[in-house]
Design a protein around this motif. Sequence first.
Motif, PDB file in Angstrom:
ATOM      1  N   ALA A 213     -15.696 -76.315  49.440  1.00 10.21           N
ATOM      2  CA  ALA A 213     -15.538 -75.618  48.163  1.00 10.21           C
ATOM      3  C   ALA A 213     -15.972 -74.160  48.287  1.00 10.21           C
ATOM      4  O   ALA A 213     -15.356 -73.266  47.696  1.00 10.21           O
ATOM      5  N   ALA A 214     -17.018 -73.918  49.069  1.00 11.38           N
ATOM      6  CA  ALA A 214     -17.489 -72.542  49.280  1.00 11.38           C
ATOM      7  C   ALA A 214     -16.422 -71.728  50.007  1.00 11.38           C
ATOM      8  O   ALA A 214     -16.185 -70.556  49.689  1.00 11.38           O
ATOM      9  N   LEU A 215     -15.769 -72.333  50.978  1.00 13.91           N
ATOM     10  CA  LEU A 215     -14.689 -71.668  51.720  1.00 13.91           C
ATOM     11  C   LEU A 215     -13.530 -71.338  50.780  1.00 13.91           C
ATOM     12  O   LEU A 215     -13.007 -70.217  50.796  1.00 13.91           O
ATOM     13  N   ALA A 216     -13.141 -72.311  49.960  1.00 13.70           N
ATOM     14  CA  ALA A 216     -12.031 -72.107  49.028  1.00 13.70           C
ATOM     15  C   ALA A 216     -12.361 -71.049  47.982  1.00 13.70           C
ATOM     16  O   ALA A 216     -11.480 -70.317  47.522  1.00 13.70           O
ATOM     17  N   SER A 217     -13.634 -70.959  47.596  1.00 10.67           N
ATOM     18  CA  SER A 217     -14.053 -69.961  46.618  1.00 10.67           C
ATOM     19  C   SER A 217     -14.010 -68.559  47.211  1.00 10.67           C
ATOM     20  O   SER A 217     -13.626 -67.592  46.537  1.00 10.67           O
ATOM     21  N   ALA A 218     -14.390 -68.436  48.485  1.00 12.50           N
ATOM     22  CA  ALA A 218     -14.379 -67.127  49.144  1.00 12.50           C
ATOM     23  C   ALA A 218     -12.956 -66.631  49.390  1.00 12.50           C
ATOM     24  O   ALA A 218     -12.660 -65.442  49.231  1.00 12.50           O
ATOM     25  N   PHE A 219     -12.082 -67.552  49.778  1.00 10.48           N
ATOM     26  CA  PHE A 219     -10.674 -67.210  50.023  1.00 10.48           C
ATOM     27  C   PHE A 219      -9.852 -67.839  48.897  1.00 10.48           C
ATOM     28  O   PHE A 219      -9.129 -68.805  49.099  1.00 10.48           O
TER      29      PHE A 219
END
Length: 373
Positions: A213-219
């Motif tokens: 989720a952190a990855l998807a939020s950043a990108f």
Amino acid sequence: MLNTFTSYQLITKDINKSIDRIEQQPTVDRDTKYYLANITKVKSIDDFVNNDRLFKYAMKAYGLEDMAYAKAFMVKALKEGVTNPSSFANKLTDKRYAQFVSAFNFAANGADATIYNKAQQLVTKNYAIQAQIAGLDPKSDYVKGETTYYLANITKVKSVDDLMSNSRLYTYALAAYGLDSATEDKTLIKQVLQGGVRDPNSVANKQKNPAYAALASAFNFEQYGENATTIVPAQQPTVDKYMRQSLEEDAGNTNEGVRLALYFQRKAPDITSWYDVLADTALASVVRTALGLPDSFATADIDKQAQLFEQKLDISDFTDPVKLGKFLTRFTSMYEINNPTSTAVTSVSVLFAQPVTAGISTDLMMAMQKLKF
């Protein structure tokens, strides 16, 4: 004067064109150019609130123009940020304050708050932390080299496929979140990036490991599209919000019902419960009008109000553009009945009666109004 329904339909038929018209107004154009030219120079909360022109522009963008005078109040909100659920902004019932602080997040991002992009600053910060965890010196030539390459090329990435097709960028991005590009399932990563994080049931949000989720939020390609790697909340998104606020304000100068309809249309996708509606006097007014309820109903017990709204309407319809459109058609029609724009047509019966042989039909009157416009 155009009636409420027609005015609203004309504005929303091509919303981008309507906003372009607002952008071309001399005052709006000057203030926006000044804002974009100077907001990146702001490096602290004091810099921000002490520049009245910048601060008032930003406050208006988030619908907080009436609170621009309360600088001590806003400084407290900005200092505490939004990371802690118990922070001042997060504890306020009005969500606009938390949204404002999130866009100008000096508490978390310091001097970079007005130039902060997650895909750039956040990812490189996380990469350095992960390198240290792995036993590498964050100041080593290798880490510096990878970061230099990443920053030089990430702004060219306009889609999930762009990111995944560049193995060096892809490896760096995953490593920043403790994920190994050599072992991660590319199909899963693609689904994570495409689905984003706005939907609680997205692929990223359903994973046990919060790193996805952190990855998807950043990108965040799902929300920002090709601008995901360059978007800065304090810059163009704030300008876009300012334009929408100005459009609604401009419409309200002629017809308050149109302003309410535009406001509801903008806020509708974020409505998750009837208590969200009841906490906002403008939203609640729209629903009461659409349901034909008197203003005095607002004094009833809050739970009773929510219960009645729930019985009469399906709140999930507000996330469906077609159903939302039908709801706002009902609202603008009901608003016109209660607040007729033309004294020549004041009876409800005129709206529903069959056209007489000698006279002008309602459809023809609507067509004539559009031609005049």
